[in-house]
Design a protein around this motif. Structure first.
Motif, short mmCIF file in Angstrom:
data_model
loop_
_atom_site.label_atom_id
_atom_site.label_comp_id
_atom_site.label_asym_id
_atom_site.label_seq_id
_atom_site.Cartn_x
_atom_site.Cartn_y
_atom_site.Cartn_z
N UNK A 263 0.81 -1.22 0.00
CA UNK A 263 0.00 0.00 0.00
C UNK A 263 0.85 1.27 0.00
N UNK A 264 1.93 1.35 0.77
CA UNK A 264 2.74 2.59 0.72
C UNK A 264 3.28 2.90 -0.67
N UNK A 265 3.52 1.88 -1.47
CA UNK A 265 4.05 2.11 -2.82
C UNK A 265 2.95 2.56 -3.77
N UNK A 266 1.74 2.02 -3.61
CA UNK A 266 0.61 2.55 -4.37
C UNK A 266 0.41 4.02 -4.04
N UNK A 267 0.46 4.34 -2.74
CA UNK A 267 0.23 5.73 -2.32
C UNK A 267 1.36 6.64 -2.81
N UNK A 268 2.60 6.16 -2.77
CA UNK A 268 3.72 7.00 -3.19
C UNK A 268 3.66 7.32 -4.68
N UNK A 269 3.16 6.37 -5.46
CA UNK A 269 3.08 6.59 -6.90
C UNK A 269 2.01 7.60 -7.28
N UNK A 270 0.99 7.73 -6.45
CA UNK A 270 -0.27 8.33 -6.86
C UNK A 270 -0.34 9.84 -6.62
N UNK A 271 -0.90 10.52 -7.61
CA UNK A 271 -1.33 11.91 -7.44
C UNK A 271 -2.84 11.91 -7.61
N UNK A 272 -3.52 11.56 -6.55
CA UNK A 272 -4.97 11.36 -6.55
C UNK A 272 -5.68 12.71 -6.53
N UNK A 273 -6.51 12.94 -7.54
CA UNK A 273 -7.18 14.24 -7.64
C UNK A 273 -8.12 14.48 -6.46
N UNK A 274 -8.56 13.42 -5.78
CA UNK A 274 -9.45 13.58 -4.63
C UNK A 274 -8.67 13.91 -3.36
N UNK A 275 -7.35 13.85 -3.43
CA UNK A 275 -6.52 14.11 -2.26
C UNK A 275 -6.10 12.83 -1.56
N UNK A 276 -5.24 12.98 -0.58
CA UNK A 276 -4.69 11.84 0.14
C UNK A 276 -5.64 11.39 1.25
N UNK A 277 -5.62 10.07 1.51
CA UNK A 277 -6.31 9.49 2.65
C UNK A 277 -5.60 8.20 3.01
N UNK A 278 -6.25 7.34 3.77
CA UNK A 278 -5.60 6.11 4.22
C UNK A 278 -5.21 5.20 3.06
N UNK A 279 -5.94 5.28 1.95
CA UNK A 279 -5.68 4.40 0.82
C UNK A 279 -5.01 5.09 -0.36
N UNK A 280 -4.94 6.40 -0.35
CA UNK A 280 -4.48 7.14 -1.53
C UNK A 280 -3.41 8.17 -1.18
N UNK A 281 -2.60 8.49 -2.20
CA UNK A 281 -1.58 9.50 -2.03
C UNK A 281 -1.78 10.65 -2.98
#
Length: 541
Positions: free
Chosen positions: A130-148
Protein backbone atom coordinates in the motif's frame (compact mmCIF):
# COMPACT_ATOMS: atom_id res chain seq x y z
CA UNK A 1 35.40 2.78 -29.06
CA UNK A 2 32.25 3.57 -27.09
CA UNK A 3 29.06 4.27 -28.99
CA UNK A 4 27.23 7.51 -28.32
CA UNK A 5 23.69 7.79 -27.03
CA UNK A 6 21.00 10.19 -28.17
CA UNK A 7 22.19 12.56 -25.44
CA UNK A 8 25.79 12.26 -26.59
CA UNK A 9 27.15 10.32 -23.59
CA UNK A 10 29.19 7.11 -23.56
CA UNK A 11 26.89 4.19 -24.03
CA UNK A 12 29.02 1.33 -22.79
CA UNK A 13 28.72 1.36 -19.00
CA UNK A 14 26.30 2.13 -16.17
CA UNK A 15 25.56 1.07 -12.62
CA UNK A 16 22.13 -0.20 -13.60
CA UNK A 17 20.84 -1.27 -17.00
CA UNK A 18 17.05 -1.40 -17.23
CA UNK A 19 15.60 -3.26 -20.20
CA UNK A 20 12.18 -1.96 -21.24
CA UNK A 21 10.80 1.56 -20.76
CA UNK A 22 7.30 0.38 -19.90
CA UNK A 23 5.02 0.65 -16.89
CA UNK A 24 7.70 -0.57 -14.45
CA UNK A 25 10.84 0.31 -16.42
CA UNK A 26 10.16 4.05 -16.47
CA UNK A 27 9.51 3.94 -12.72
CA UNK A 28 12.82 2.16 -12.13
CA UNK A 29 14.81 4.51 -14.35
CA UNK A 30 13.36 7.55 -12.58
CA UNK A 31 13.77 6.24 -9.04
CA UNK A 32 17.24 4.68 -9.49
CA UNK A 33 18.58 7.91 -11.00
CA UNK A 34 16.81 10.22 -8.53
CA UNK A 35 19.68 10.70 -6.08
CA UNK A 36 22.24 11.38 -8.81
CA UNK A 37 24.59 8.79 -7.27
CA UNK A 38 23.89 6.00 -9.75
CA UNK A 39 24.35 5.95 -13.49
CA UNK A 40 21.35 4.38 -15.25
CA UNK A 41 20.84 3.29 -18.85
CA UNK A 42 17.28 2.55 -19.98
CA UNK A 43 16.87 0.52 -23.17
CA UNK A 44 13.61 0.65 -25.12
CA UNK A 45 12.96 -1.32 -28.30
CA UNK A 46 10.35 1.18 -29.46
CA UNK A 47 10.53 4.87 -30.21
CA UNK A 48 9.52 8.09 -28.46
CA UNK A 49 5.89 8.58 -27.42
CA UNK A 50 5.28 11.25 -30.04
CA UNK A 51 2.01 9.99 -31.55
CA UNK A 52 -0.82 12.37 -30.56
CA UNK A 53 -3.14 9.36 -30.17
CA UNK A 54 -1.05 8.17 -27.23
CA UNK A 55 -1.86 11.29 -25.23
CA UNK A 56 -5.59 11.50 -26.00
CA UNK A 57 -7.31 8.98 -23.69
CA UNK A 58 -9.74 7.50 -26.22
CA UNK A 59 -6.88 7.41 -28.72
CA UNK A 60 -6.04 3.90 -27.49
CA UNK A 61 -8.49 2.66 -30.12
CA UNK A 62 -6.11 3.93 -32.82
CA UNK A 63 -3.14 2.03 -31.35
CA UNK A 64 -4.39 -1.58 -31.40
CA UNK A 65 -2.95 -2.26 -34.83
CA UNK A 66 -0.16 0.31 -35.08
CA UNK A 67 3.25 -1.40 -35.50
CA UNK A 68 5.02 1.86 -34.66
CA UNK A 69 3.98 1.60 -31.01
CA UNK A 70 2.76 -1.99 -30.64
CA UNK A 71 4.51 -5.37 -30.76
CA UNK A 72 1.36 -6.81 -32.41
CA UNK A 73 1.78 -10.18 -30.74
CA UNK A 74 -0.76 -12.97 -31.14
CA UNK A 75 -1.39 -16.16 -29.21
CA UNK A 76 -1.08 -19.72 -30.39
CA UNK A 77 -4.41 -21.20 -31.54
CA UNK A 78 -6.51 -21.67 -28.41
CA UNK A 79 -8.16 -25.12 -28.18
CA UNK A 80 -10.94 -23.94 -25.85
CA UNK A 81 -11.69 -20.92 -28.08
CA UNK A 82 -12.42 -22.99 -31.18
CA UNK A 83 -8.78 -22.86 -32.23
CA UNK A 84 -8.83 -19.08 -32.60
CA UNK A 85 -5.69 -16.95 -32.49
CA UNK A 86 -6.12 -13.98 -30.12
CA UNK A 87 -4.30 -10.69 -30.63
CA UNK A 88 -1.99 -9.69 -27.76
CA UNK A 89 -1.14 -5.99 -28.18
CA UNK A 90 1.82 -4.80 -26.09
CA UNK A 91 3.39 -1.35 -25.99
CA UNK A 92 6.57 -0.86 -28.01
CA UNK A 93 7.21 2.80 -27.19
CA UNK A 94 8.33 4.92 -24.26
CA UNK A 95 5.82 4.16 -21.54
CA UNK A 96 5.25 0.66 -22.91
CA UNK A 97 1.71 -0.58 -22.44
CA UNK A 98 0.96 2.38 -20.14
CA UNK A 99 1.14 4.46 -23.34
CA UNK A 100 -1.36 2.35 -25.31
CA UNK A 101 -3.63 0.84 -22.65
CA UNK A 102 -7.17 1.83 -21.68
CA UNK A 103 -6.05 4.00 -18.69
CA UNK A 104 -8.29 2.25 -16.12
CA UNK A 105 -6.81 2.62 -12.64
CA UNK A 106 -7.49 -0.51 -10.61
CA UNK A 107 -5.07 -1.97 -8.09
CA UNK A 108 -6.67 -5.35 -7.38
CA UNK A 109 -8.06 -6.69 -4.14
CA UNK A 110 -6.31 -6.48 -0.78
CA UNK A 111 -6.57 -10.26 -0.63
CA UNK A 112 -4.55 -10.65 -3.85
CA UNK A 113 -1.43 -9.33 -2.19
CA UNK A 114 -2.07 -11.14 1.08
CA UNK A 115 -2.19 -14.34 -0.97
CA UNK A 116 1.17 -13.45 -2.54
CA UNK A 117 2.56 -13.20 0.99
CA UNK A 118 1.09 -16.57 1.92
CA UNK A 119 2.78 -18.06 -1.15
CA UNK A 120 6.16 -17.17 0.32
CA UNK A 121 6.56 -13.65 -1.07
CA UNK A 122 7.64 -11.95 2.15
CA UNK A 123 7.09 -8.20 2.02
CA UNK A 124 4.28 -8.32 -0.56
CA UNK A 125 1.12 -8.32 1.59
CA UNK A 126 -1.38 -5.53 1.04
CA UNK A 127 -0.05 -3.69 4.08
CA UNK A 128 3.44 -3.94 2.57
CA UNK A 129 2.54 -2.70 -0.92
CA UNK A 130 0.00 0.00 0.00
CA UNK A 131 2.74 2.59 0.72
CA UNK A 132 4.05 2.11 -2.82
CA UNK A 133 0.61 2.55 -4.37
CA UNK A 134 0.23 5.73 -2.32
CA UNK A 135 3.72 7.00 -3.19
CA UNK A 136 3.08 6.59 -6.90
CA UNK A 137 -0.27 8.33 -6.86
CA UNK A 138 -1.33 11.91 -7.44
CA UNK A 139 -4.97 11.36 -6.55
CA UNK A 140 -7.18 14.24 -7.64
CA UNK A 141 -9.45 13.58 -4.63
CA UNK A 142 -6.52 14.11 -2.26
CA UNK A 143 -4.69 11.84 0.14
CA UNK A 144 -6.31 9.49 2.65
CA UNK A 145 -5.60 6.11 4.22
CA UNK A 146 -5.68 4.40 0.82
CA UNK A 147 -4.48 7.14 -1.53
CA UNK A 148 -1.58 9.50 -2.03
CA UNK A 149 -1.18 12.91 -3.60
CA UNK A 150 1.82 14.55 -5.20
CA UNK A 151 3.17 11.35 -6.77
CA UNK A 152 4.18 11.00 -10.43
CA UNK A 153 1.07 9.08 -11.55
CA UNK A 154 -2.01 11.24 -12.08
CA UNK A 155 -5.26 9.50 -11.09
CA UNK A 156 -8.44 11.34 -11.95
CA UNK A 157 -12.21 11.00 -12.06
CA UNK A 158 -14.25 11.04 -15.26
CA UNK A 159 -14.54 14.48 -16.81
CA UNK A 160 -18.35 14.22 -16.80
CA UNK A 161 -21.08 11.63 -16.15
CA UNK A 162 -23.06 9.86 -18.88
CA UNK A 163 -26.75 8.86 -18.70
CA UNK A 164 -25.99 5.28 -19.77
CA UNK A 165 -23.37 4.89 -17.06
CA UNK A 166 -25.66 6.43 -14.44
CA UNK A 167 -28.40 4.00 -15.50
CA UNK A 168 -26.04 1.01 -15.29
CA UNK A 169 -24.88 1.94 -11.78
CA UNK A 170 -28.50 2.41 -10.68
CA UNK A 171 -29.48 -0.91 -12.29
CA UNK A 172 -26.76 -2.70 -10.34
CA UNK A 173 -28.10 -1.15 -7.13
CA UNK A 174 -31.57 -2.37 -8.06
CA UNK A 175 -30.05 -5.80 -8.53
CA UNK A 176 -28.58 -5.60 -5.00
CA UNK A 177 -25.02 -4.75 -6.01
CA UNK A 178 -24.08 -1.69 -3.94
CA UNK A 179 -22.70 1.54 -5.34
CA UNK A 180 -18.95 1.96 -4.90
CA UNK A 181 -17.32 5.38 -5.23
CA UNK A 182 -13.79 3.97 -4.88
CA UNK A 183 -12.82 0.55 -6.24
CA UNK A 184 -9.33 1.10 -4.78
CA UNK A 185 -10.47 1.89 -1.27
CA UNK A 186 -11.71 -0.28 1.58
CA UNK A 187 -13.53 -2.72 -0.69
CA UNK A 188 -13.72 -3.49 -4.38
CA UNK A 189 -17.23 -4.94 -4.67
CA UNK A 190 -19.94 -2.76 -6.19
CA UNK A 191 -20.69 -0.57 -9.20
CA UNK A 192 -19.48 2.90 -10.07
CA UNK A 193 -17.36 5.06 -12.34
CA UNK A 194 -13.75 4.12 -12.97
CA UNK A 195 -10.85 6.40 -12.24
CA UNK A 196 -8.15 6.74 -14.85
CA UNK A 197 -4.47 7.56 -15.25
CA UNK A 198 -4.95 10.99 -16.78
CA UNK A 199 -4.56 14.64 -15.91
CA UNK A 200 -6.73 17.39 -17.43
CA UNK A 201 -7.87 15.17 -20.26
CA UNK A 202 -4.43 13.80 -21.21
CA UNK A 203 -2.97 10.37 -20.57
CA UNK A 204 -0.44 10.06 -17.77
CA UNK A 205 1.72 7.12 -18.85
CA UNK A 206 4.84 6.27 -16.87
CA UNK A 207 6.81 7.95 -19.66
CA UNK A 208 4.91 11.17 -18.90
CA UNK A 209 4.66 10.88 -15.12
CA UNK A 210 8.04 9.36 -14.27
CA UNK A 211 10.45 9.48 -17.18
CA UNK A 212 9.85 12.93 -18.64
CA UNK A 213 10.82 14.81 -15.44
CA UNK A 214 13.93 12.61 -15.12
CA UNK A 215 15.20 12.93 -18.71
CA UNK A 216 17.36 15.98 -17.95
CA UNK A 217 19.45 14.14 -15.36
CA UNK A 218 23.06 13.69 -16.39
CA UNK A 219 23.17 10.22 -14.82
CA UNK A 220 20.25 8.85 -16.87
CA UNK A 221 20.47 7.85 -20.51
CA UNK A 222 17.42 6.66 -22.42
CA UNK A 223 18.19 4.77 -25.61
CA UNK A 224 15.19 4.17 -27.87
CA UNK A 225 14.97 1.78 -30.83
CA UNK A 226 17.32 -0.48 -28.87
CA UNK A 227 16.14 -4.09 -29.11
CA UNK A 228 17.73 -6.14 -26.32
CA UNK A 229 18.95 -9.47 -27.67
CA UNK A 230 20.82 -11.05 -24.76
CA UNK A 231 21.83 -10.60 -21.15
CA UNK A 232 25.61 -10.93 -20.95
CA UNK A 233 27.18 -13.12 -18.27
CA UNK A 234 30.56 -13.72 -16.76
CA UNK A 235 30.05 -17.14 -15.28
CA UNK A 236 26.71 -16.84 -13.55
CA UNK A 237 26.85 -13.09 -12.99
CA UNK A 238 24.95 -10.74 -15.29
CA UNK A 239 27.36 -8.04 -16.44
CA UNK A 240 25.48 -6.25 -19.21
CA UNK A 241 23.09 -6.37 -22.14
CA UNK A 242 23.59 -6.82 -25.85
CA UNK A 243 21.17 -4.94 -28.09
CA UNK A 244 20.57 -4.00 -31.69
CA UNK A 245 20.16 -0.43 -32.82
CA UNK A 246 20.34 1.03 -36.30
CA UNK A 247 21.51 -2.25 -37.79
CA UNK A 248 24.42 -2.53 -35.32
CA UNK A 249 24.94 -4.87 -32.38
CA UNK A 250 25.97 -2.93 -29.29
CA UNK A 251 26.62 -3.63 -25.63
CA UNK A 252 26.14 -1.81 -22.36
CA UNK A 253 27.87 -3.01 -19.20
CA UNK A 254 26.18 -3.04 -15.80
CA UNK A 255 28.50 -2.46 -12.88
CA UNK A 256 25.82 -3.39 -10.36
CA UNK A 257 22.73 -4.98 -11.89
CA UNK A 258 20.67 -5.70 -14.97
CA UNK A 259 16.91 -5.31 -14.42
CA UNK A 260 14.47 -6.76 -16.94
CA UNK A 261 11.22 -4.81 -17.27
CA UNK A 262 10.10 -6.01 -20.68
CA UNK A 263 6.77 -7.33 -19.47
CA UNK A 264 5.16 -10.76 -19.26
CA UNK A 265 6.04 -11.64 -22.85
CA UNK A 266 9.41 -10.03 -23.50
CA UNK A 267 11.08 -10.68 -20.13
CA UNK A 268 10.78 -14.50 -20.22
CA UNK A 269 11.74 -14.41 -23.90
CA UNK A 270 14.94 -12.48 -23.12
CA UNK A 271 15.78 -14.81 -20.22
CA UNK A 272 15.43 -17.81 -22.49
CA UNK A 273 17.49 -16.20 -25.26
CA UNK A 274 20.16 -15.51 -22.62
CA UNK A 275 20.39 -19.11 -21.44
CA UNK A 276 18.03 -19.05 -18.45
CA UNK A 277 15.13 -21.44 -18.80
CA UNK A 278 14.27 -25.05 -19.49
CA UNK A 279 17.34 -26.94 -20.73
CA UNK A 280 15.13 -28.87 -23.15
CA UNK A 281 13.72 -25.69 -24.70
CA UNK A 282 17.11 -23.98 -24.89
CA UNK A 283 18.73 -27.09 -26.33
CA UNK A 284 16.18 -27.27 -29.14
CA UNK A 285 17.33 -23.83 -30.25
CA UNK A 286 21.05 -24.28 -29.68
CA UNK A 287 21.26 -21.84 -26.75
CA UNK A 288 23.89 -22.69 -24.10
CA UNK A 289 22.40 -23.05 -20.61
CA UNK A 290 23.58 -20.51 -18.04
CA UNK A 291 21.05 -21.60 -15.41
CA UNK A 292 18.31 -24.16 -15.79
CA UNK A 293 15.09 -22.57 -14.58
CA UNK A 294 12.22 -24.67 -15.86
CA UNK A 295 9.53 -22.22 -14.75
CA UNK A 296 10.76 -19.33 -16.93
CA UNK A 297 7.87 -18.59 -19.27
CA UNK A 298 5.52 -20.96 -17.45
CA UNK A 299 2.50 -20.19 -15.22
CA UNK A 300 1.47 -17.42 -17.66
CA UNK A 301 -1.96 -15.89 -16.97
CA UNK A 302 -4.25 -13.43 -18.71
CA UNK A 303 -7.80 -12.21 -18.17
CA UNK A 304 -10.42 -13.26 -20.71
CA UNK A 305 -13.02 -10.70 -21.77
CA UNK A 306 -16.50 -11.50 -23.09
CA UNK A 307 -18.60 -8.65 -24.48
CA UNK A 308 -22.35 -8.09 -24.53
CA UNK A 309 -23.51 -5.45 -27.03
CA UNK A 310 -26.83 -3.60 -26.56
CA UNK A 311 -28.76 -1.57 -29.13
CA UNK A 312 -29.68 1.77 -27.57
CA UNK A 313 -33.07 3.47 -27.82
CA UNK A 314 -31.50 6.95 -28.01
CA UNK A 315 -28.75 8.49 -30.16
CA UNK A 316 -26.52 9.16 -27.14
CA UNK A 317 -23.68 6.72 -27.78
CA UNK A 318 -20.25 7.36 -29.25
CA UNK A 319 -21.46 5.44 -32.30
CA UNK A 320 -23.88 8.31 -32.91
CA UNK A 321 -21.33 11.02 -32.16
CA UNK A 322 -18.89 9.55 -34.69
CA UNK A 323 -21.47 8.86 -37.41
CA UNK A 324 -21.01 12.22 -39.14
CA UNK A 325 -18.19 14.65 -39.85
CA UNK A 326 -20.10 17.30 -37.92
CA UNK A 327 -20.32 15.04 -34.89
CA UNK A 328 -16.63 14.27 -35.09
CA UNK A 329 -15.86 17.98 -35.34
CA UNK A 330 -17.93 18.67 -32.22
CA UNK A 331 -16.05 15.99 -30.29
CA UNK A 332 -12.70 17.37 -31.37
CA UNK A 333 -13.67 20.94 -30.53
CA UNK A 334 -14.95 20.01 -27.06
CA UNK A 335 -11.69 18.23 -26.36
CA UNK A 336 -9.53 21.10 -27.58
CA UNK A 337 -11.46 23.83 -25.78
CA UNK A 338 -12.67 22.09 -22.62
CA UNK A 339 -10.75 18.80 -22.31
CA UNK A 340 -14.12 17.10 -22.01
CA UNK A 341 -16.27 14.77 -24.07
CA UNK A 342 -15.80 11.27 -25.49
CA UNK A 343 -12.10 11.71 -26.24
CA UNK A 344 -11.39 11.87 -22.49
CA UNK A 345 -12.97 8.49 -21.73
CA UNK A 346 -10.93 5.44 -20.69
CA UNK A 347 -11.59 1.79 -21.60
CA UNK A 348 -14.04 1.43 -18.76
CA UNK A 349 -16.28 4.46 -18.36
CA UNK A 350 -18.19 2.77 -15.55
CA UNK A 351 -17.98 -0.74 -14.21
CA UNK A 352 -18.69 -3.26 -11.52
CA UNK A 353 -17.14 -6.03 -9.45
CA UNK A 354 -19.43 -8.85 -8.36
CA UNK A 355 -19.46 -12.41 -7.07
CA UNK A 356 -20.92 -15.19 -9.20
CA UNK A 357 -21.41 -17.25 -6.03
CA UNK A 358 -22.41 -15.66 -2.72
CA UNK A 359 -20.16 -18.14 -0.90
CA UNK A 360 -17.11 -16.38 -2.36
CA UNK A 361 -15.31 -13.93 -0.08
CA UNK A 362 -14.59 -11.38 -2.81
CA UNK A 363 -15.74 -10.55 -6.36
CA UNK A 364 -14.63 -12.94 -9.09
CA UNK A 365 -15.92 -11.00 -12.12
CA UNK A 366 -15.31 -7.44 -13.33
CA UNK A 367 -17.49 -5.47 -15.75
CA UNK A 368 -16.25 -2.76 -18.11
CA UNK A 369 -19.12 -0.58 -19.32
CA UNK A 370 -18.56 1.48 -22.49
CA UNK A 371 -20.80 3.92 -24.32
CA UNK A 372 -19.89 2.56 -27.76
CA UNK A 373 -19.95 -0.78 -29.56
CA UNK A 374 -17.87 -2.54 -32.21
CA UNK A 375 -17.26 -6.06 -33.44
CA UNK A 376 -13.64 -6.01 -32.23
CA UNK A 377 -11.63 -3.43 -30.35
CA UNK A 378 -9.80 -1.27 -32.86
CA UNK A 379 -12.44 -1.87 -35.57
CA UNK A 380 -15.00 0.63 -36.82
CA UNK A 381 -17.93 1.43 -34.56
CA UNK A 382 -21.34 -0.07 -35.32
CA UNK A 383 -23.68 1.97 -37.51
CA UNK A 384 -26.49 1.72 -34.92
CA UNK A 385 -26.66 3.37 -31.47
CA UNK A 386 -24.88 0.82 -29.32
CA UNK A 387 -23.10 0.31 -26.02
CA UNK A 388 -21.08 -2.50 -24.49
CA UNK A 389 -20.76 -4.27 -21.16
CA UNK A 390 -18.05 -6.91 -20.91
CA UNK A 391 -17.25 -9.47 -18.23
CA UNK A 392 -13.79 -10.52 -17.11
CA UNK A 393 -13.05 -13.45 -14.80
CA UNK A 394 -10.75 -11.98 -12.18
CA UNK A 395 -8.95 -15.08 -10.90
CA UNK A 396 -8.59 -17.64 -13.69
CA UNK A 397 -7.17 -21.03 -12.76
CA UNK A 398 -5.79 -21.55 -16.25
CA UNK A 399 -2.05 -21.26 -16.69
CA UNK A 400 -0.19 -21.10 -19.99
CA UNK A 401 3.29 -20.33 -21.26
CA UNK A 402 5.59 -18.02 -23.20
CA UNK A 403 8.36 -19.86 -25.04
CA UNK A 404 10.90 -18.85 -27.65
CA UNK A 405 10.43 -20.38 -31.09
CA UNK A 406 13.90 -19.56 -32.33
CA UNK A 407 17.32 -18.35 -31.23
CA UNK A 408 16.59 -15.26 -33.34
CA UNK A 409 15.79 -12.48 -30.84
CA UNK A 410 13.59 -10.76 -33.43
CA UNK A 411 11.29 -13.79 -33.73
CA UNK A 412 8.09 -13.53 -31.68
CA UNK A 413 7.71 -16.15 -28.94
CA UNK A 414 4.89 -18.68 -28.78
CA UNK A 415 2.25 -17.24 -26.42
CA UNK A 416 -0.27 -19.70 -25.01
CA UNK A 417 -2.60 -18.29 -22.31
CA UNK A 418 -4.56 -21.58 -22.22
CA UNK A 419 -7.84 -19.65 -21.94
CA UNK A 420 -10.75 -21.62 -20.39
CA UNK A 421 -8.36 -24.42 -19.52
CA UNK A 422 -10.29 -25.49 -16.40
CA UNK A 423 -13.89 -26.24 -15.54
CA UNK A 424 -13.95 -23.40 -12.99
CA UNK A 425 -12.94 -20.90 -15.66
CA UNK A 426 -15.61 -22.11 -18.05
CA UNK A 427 -18.30 -22.05 -15.36
CA UNK A 428 -17.30 -18.61 -14.05
CA UNK A 429 -17.44 -17.06 -17.51
CA UNK A 430 -20.92 -18.45 -18.07
CA UNK A 431 -22.13 -17.28 -14.66
CA UNK A 432 -20.57 -13.89 -15.26
CA UNK A 433 -22.64 -13.33 -18.40
CA UNK A 434 -25.79 -14.49 -16.62
CA UNK A 435 -25.21 -12.12 -13.69
CA UNK A 436 -24.40 -9.21 -16.03
CA UNK A 437 -27.64 -9.83 -17.90
CA UNK A 438 -29.46 -9.79 -14.57
CA UNK A 439 -28.20 -6.26 -13.85
CA UNK A 440 -28.93 -5.11 -17.40
CA UNK A 441 -32.53 -6.36 -17.01
CA UNK A 442 -33.23 -4.05 -14.07
CA UNK A 443 -35.75 -1.19 -14.50
CA UNK A 444 -33.14 1.59 -14.62
CA UNK A 445 -31.66 0.19 -17.86
CA UNK A 446 -34.88 -0.55 -19.69
CA UNK A 447 -35.48 2.95 -21.13
CA UNK A 448 -32.16 2.63 -22.96
CA UNK A 449 -32.30 -0.90 -24.40
CA UNK A 450 -33.95 -1.88 -27.66
CA UNK A 451 -32.47 -5.38 -27.49
CA UNK A 452 -29.34 -7.33 -26.80
CA UNK A 453 -27.58 -7.27 -30.17
CA UNK A 454 -24.70 -9.62 -29.33
CA UNK A 455 -24.92 -12.50 -28.50
CA UNK A 456 -28.67 -12.00 -28.64
CA UNK A 457 -31.73 -13.30 -26.81
CA UNK A 458 -31.49 -16.70 -28.50
CA UNK A 459 -28.35 -17.45 -26.50
CA UNK A 460 -29.91 -18.55 -23.22
CA UNK A 461 -28.79 -21.93 -21.88
CA UNK A 462 -25.47 -22.50 -20.14
CA UNK A 463 -24.26 -24.53 -23.12
CA UNK A 464 -25.25 -21.76 -25.53
CA UNK A 465 -23.54 -19.10 -23.43
CA UNK A 466 -20.37 -21.21 -23.18
CA UNK A 467 -20.42 -21.66 -26.95
CA UNK A 468 -20.59 -17.86 -27.31
CA UNK A 469 -17.72 -17.41 -24.84
CA UNK A 470 -15.65 -19.80 -26.97
CA UNK A 471 -16.58 -17.94 -30.17
CA UNK A 472 -16.11 -14.39 -28.91
CA UNK A 473 -13.90 -14.40 -25.82
CA UNK A 474 -10.72 -12.37 -26.16
CA UNK A 475 -7.96 -10.88 -24.06
CA UNK A 476 -8.49 -7.85 -21.89
CA UNK A 477 -4.72 -7.23 -22.13
CA UNK A 478 -3.44 -8.36 -18.72
CA UNK A 479 -0.61 -10.87 -19.41
CA UNK A 480 1.28 -11.77 -16.25
CA UNK A 481 3.00 -14.42 -14.08
CA UNK A 482 5.51 -15.76 -16.65
CA UNK A 483 8.52 -15.09 -14.34
CA UNK A 484 6.61 -15.72 -11.17
CA UNK A 485 7.87 -14.69 -7.76
CA UNK A 486 7.70 -17.21 -4.95
CA UNK A 487 9.20 -18.62 -1.79
CA UNK A 488 9.64 -22.05 -3.40
CA UNK A 489 12.92 -23.00 -5.11
CA UNK A 490 11.19 -23.51 -8.49
CA UNK A 491 9.99 -19.89 -8.71
CA UNK A 492 11.82 -17.72 -11.23
CA UNK A 493 12.51 -14.81 -8.86
CA UNK A 494 12.67 -14.58 -5.08
CA UNK A 495 10.81 -12.04 -2.95
CA UNK A 496 13.43 -9.41 -3.79
CA UNK A 497 12.90 -10.08 -7.52
CA UNK A 498 16.37 -11.62 -7.96
CA UNK A 499 16.50 -14.30 -10.65
CA UNK A 500 17.28 -17.59 -8.95
CA UNK A 501 20.46 -19.38 -10.00
CA UNK A 502 22.36 -16.27 -11.16
CA UNK A 503 23.65 -13.01 -9.70
CA UNK A 504 23.24 -9.38 -10.68
CA UNK A 505 19.93 -9.93 -12.47
CA UNK A 506 16.36 -9.06 -11.47
CA UNK A 507 12.97 -8.97 -13.14
CA UNK A 508 10.55 -6.19 -12.20
CA UNK A 509 7.33 -6.07 -14.20
CA UNK A 510 3.97 -7.87 -14.48
CA UNK A 511 5.68 -11.18 -15.17
CA UNK A 512 6.68 -11.56 -11.50
CA UNK A 513 3.11 -11.75 -10.20
CA UNK A 514 2.55 -15.15 -8.53
CA UNK A 515 -1.06 -14.88 -9.67
CA UNK A 516 -2.77 -12.17 -11.68
CA UNK A 517 -4.36 -9.40 -9.62
CA UNK A 518 -8.15 -9.10 -9.53
CA UNK A 519 -8.52 -6.27 -12.00
CA UNK A 520 -6.57 -4.17 -14.48
CA UNK A 521 -2.85 -4.76 -14.05
CA UNK A 522 -1.14 -1.43 -14.81
CA UNK A 523 -1.42 0.08 -11.32
CA UNK A 524 0.04 -3.05 -9.72
CA UNK A 525 2.93 -3.11 -12.22
CA UNK A 526 3.77 0.51 -11.37
CA UNK A 527 3.72 -0.48 -7.70
CA UNK A 528 6.13 -3.33 -8.52
CA UNK A 529 8.48 -0.81 -10.12
CA UNK A 530 8.33 1.43 -7.06
CA UNK A 531 8.98 -1.41 -4.61
CA UNK A 532 11.74 -2.90 -6.78
CA UNK A 533 13.55 0.44 -6.88
CA UNK A 534 13.41 0.67 -3.08
CA UNK A 535 14.85 -2.83 -2.68
CA UNK A 536 17.63 -2.22 -5.20
CA UNK A 537 18.65 1.08 -3.63
CA UNK A 538 18.58 -0.43 -0.14
CA UNK A 539 21.11 -3.03 -1.28
CA UNK A 540 23.31 -0.40 -2.94
CA UNK A 541 24.14 1.40 0.30
Amino acid sequence: MAHRSEAGGAEDEADYVVVGAGSAGCVLAARLSESGRHKVVLLEAGSKDSSPWIHIPLGYGKLFNDPKVNWLYATEPQPELEGRVVKQPRGKVLGGSSSINGLVYIRGQHEDFDLWRQQGCTGWSFADVLPYFRRAEDQMRGADDFHGSGGPLAVSDRTEPHPLCDAFIEACAEGELPRNEDFNGARQEGAGYYQMTARRGRRCSTAVGYLKPARSRANLRVITEAHATKVLFEGRRAVGVEYRRGGETRRVTARREVILSGGAINSPQLLQLSGIGSADLLGRHGIPVVAERRDVGEAFQDHLQVRVVLRCTQPITLNDDMASLLGQARIGLRYLLQRKGPLTVCAGYAGAFFRTDERLATPDVQVHFLTFSTDRMGDSLHAFPGFTASTCQLRPESRGSVRITSADPLAAPAIDPNYLGTELDRRTNVEGIKRLRHYLSMPAMQPFIVKEEIPGAETRTDDEILAYVRQAGTTIYHPSCSCRMGGDPESVVDERLRVRGVEGLRVADGSIMPSVVSGNTNAAIIMIGEKAADMILAEAR
